[in-house]
Design a protein around this motif. Structure first.
Motif, short mmCIF file in Angstrom:
data_model
loop_
_atom_site.label_atom_id
_atom_site.label_comp_id
_atom_site.label_asym_id
_atom_site.label_seq_id
_atom_site.Cartn_x
_atom_site.Cartn_y
_atom_site.Cartn_z
N ASP A 193 -1.21 13.71 1.59
CA ASP A 193 -2.12 14.86 1.62
C ASP A 193 -1.72 15.89 0.57
N MET A 194 -0.42 16.07 0.37
CA MET A 194 0.07 17.06 -0.59
C MET A 194 -0.36 16.73 -2.02
N VAL A 195 -0.53 15.43 -2.31
CA VAL A 195 -0.88 15.03 -3.67
C VAL A 195 -2.31 14.48 -3.75
N ASN A 196 -3.12 14.88 -2.74
CA ASN A 196 -4.55 14.51 -2.73
C ASN A 196 -4.79 13.00 -2.78
N ASN A 256 0.85 -1.19 0.00
CA ASN A 256 0.00 0.00 0.00
C ASN A 256 0.88 1.25 0.00
N LEU A 257 0.25 2.41 -0.17
CA LEU A 257 1.03 3.64 -0.36
C LEU A 257 1.85 4.01 0.86
N THR A 258 1.30 3.80 2.05
CA THR A 258 2.05 4.08 3.27
C THR A 258 3.29 3.19 3.35
N GLU A 259 3.14 1.92 3.00
CA GLU A 259 4.28 0.99 3.01
C GLU A 259 5.33 1.38 1.98
N SER A 270 -6.00 4.40 -9.86
CA SER A 270 -6.24 4.77 -11.26
C SER A 270 -4.94 5.31 -11.86
N GLY A 271 -4.94 5.54 -13.17
CA GLY A 271 -3.75 6.05 -13.84
C GLY A 271 -3.28 7.38 -13.29
N GLY A 272 -4.24 8.30 -13.07
CA GLY A 272 -3.87 9.61 -12.54
C GLY A 272 -3.35 9.53 -11.13
N GLN A 273 -3.94 8.65 -10.32
CA GLN A 273 -3.47 8.49 -8.94
C GLN A 273 -2.07 7.91 -8.91
N LYS A 274 -1.81 6.94 -9.77
CA LYS A 274 -0.46 6.37 -9.85
C LYS A 274 0.57 7.44 -10.22
N GLN A 275 0.21 8.29 -11.16
CA GLN A 275 1.15 9.33 -11.57
C GLN A 275 1.38 10.35 -10.46
N PHE A 298 1.18 9.77 -7.27
CA PHE A 298 2.01 9.12 -6.26
C PHE A 298 3.46 9.05 -6.75
N SER A 299 3.63 8.77 -8.03
CA SER A 299 4.96 8.71 -8.60
C SER A 299 5.69 10.05 -8.46
#
Length: 252
Positions: free
Chosen positions: A116-119, A93-96, A132-137, A139-140
């Motif tokens: 929080d900074m990247v919603n 997961n993202l926290t990990e 989703s694709g936008g969320q992955k980007q 996070f990247s």
């Protein structure tokens, strides 16, 4: 304006093929600088050399006063490079994942604050593969900030995203610049470069053709007598799409 990246007479050859043909340019501290060009123009090669990921044939690269030839490891400490989304462990997961990067960079970034900074605060426990694709980007892009870099490199960050996700990422990139971070971006979308970039260099066949602010380059073209064959309207179809579907991120 302080120069944070200086590239002089950069050459990269692959056997008999000259991918980069002696280009020179400077990037100023705190700007968004765009490297634009068709596929195979030499954009990614140039970035990878500055990022210390690819060896140059000749030329000089200085990043924040550090000579690439002498101290490449020192350059690595002050830059953030966006990974392709395929480069993440899909079942974490993202926290990990942020914890993993903290360990790699020997940092203690708060995962909740970064998300929080990247919603993406609501996705803290979601696995990367579920985004989703936008969320992955988004996070990247967030992971490029974990080592608190002076410069981040984004290679075609919005390719394949829908208009809402694209606009969301644009605002994120502008917010990153407002923190004082210098941003180097490559893109195939000219509207993106026009909206984001303080200056752009257009590169083709390994050479820089023109370099200046988008406004100045457009004005210079108009001054030659150039006219678009179609009347330019005050909005485009993407604006219509965003207006009617709203700016909410939803699953962008």
């Amino acid at each position: 304006m302080k120069t944070i990246i200086s590239v002089k007479d950069l050459v990269k050859n692959y056997g008999n093929f000259n991918a980069v043909k002696g280009i020179s340019f400077e990037v100023y501290e705190g700007e968004i600088f765009g490297l634009l060009g068709p596929n195979g123009a030499g954009k990614s090669t140039t970035l990878e050399i500055i990022e210390t990921l690819r060896e140059k044939t000749s030329g000089e690269v200085i990043v924040d006063g550090i000579n690439l030839d002498k101290e490449p490891d020192e350059i690595k400490k002050i830059i953030g490079v966006q990974l392709q989304t395929s480069g993440y462990y899909p079942n974490l997961n993202l926290t990990e994942l942020i914890g993993l990067f903290n360990g790699l960079y020997n940092r203690t970034v708060d995962p909740a604050a970064l998300l929080d900074m990247v919603n993406l605060q609501e996705k803290a426990k979601a696995k990367f593969k579920e985004l989703s694709g936008g969320q992955k980007q988004r996070f990247s892009v967030a992971t490029t900030l974990i080592n608190d870099p002076k410069i981040i490199f984004l290679d075609e960050p919005t390719t394949g995203l829908d208009p809402q996700a694209r606009r969301s990422l644009w605002e994120l990139i502008k917010n990153i610049r407002q923190r004082g971070t210098t941003v180097i971006i490559t893109t195939h979308y000219m509207d993106e470069a026009e909206y984001l970039c303080d200056r752009v260099a257009i590169i083709d066949a390994g050479k820089i053709l023109v370099m200046d602010s988008p406004d100045k380059l457009i004005d210079e073209l108009v001054a030659t007598g150039f006219e678009r064959p179609k009347e330019v309207k005050k909005a485009n179809l993407e604006d219509v799409f965003i207006y009617h579907t709203g700016h909410s991120l939803r699953e962008s």
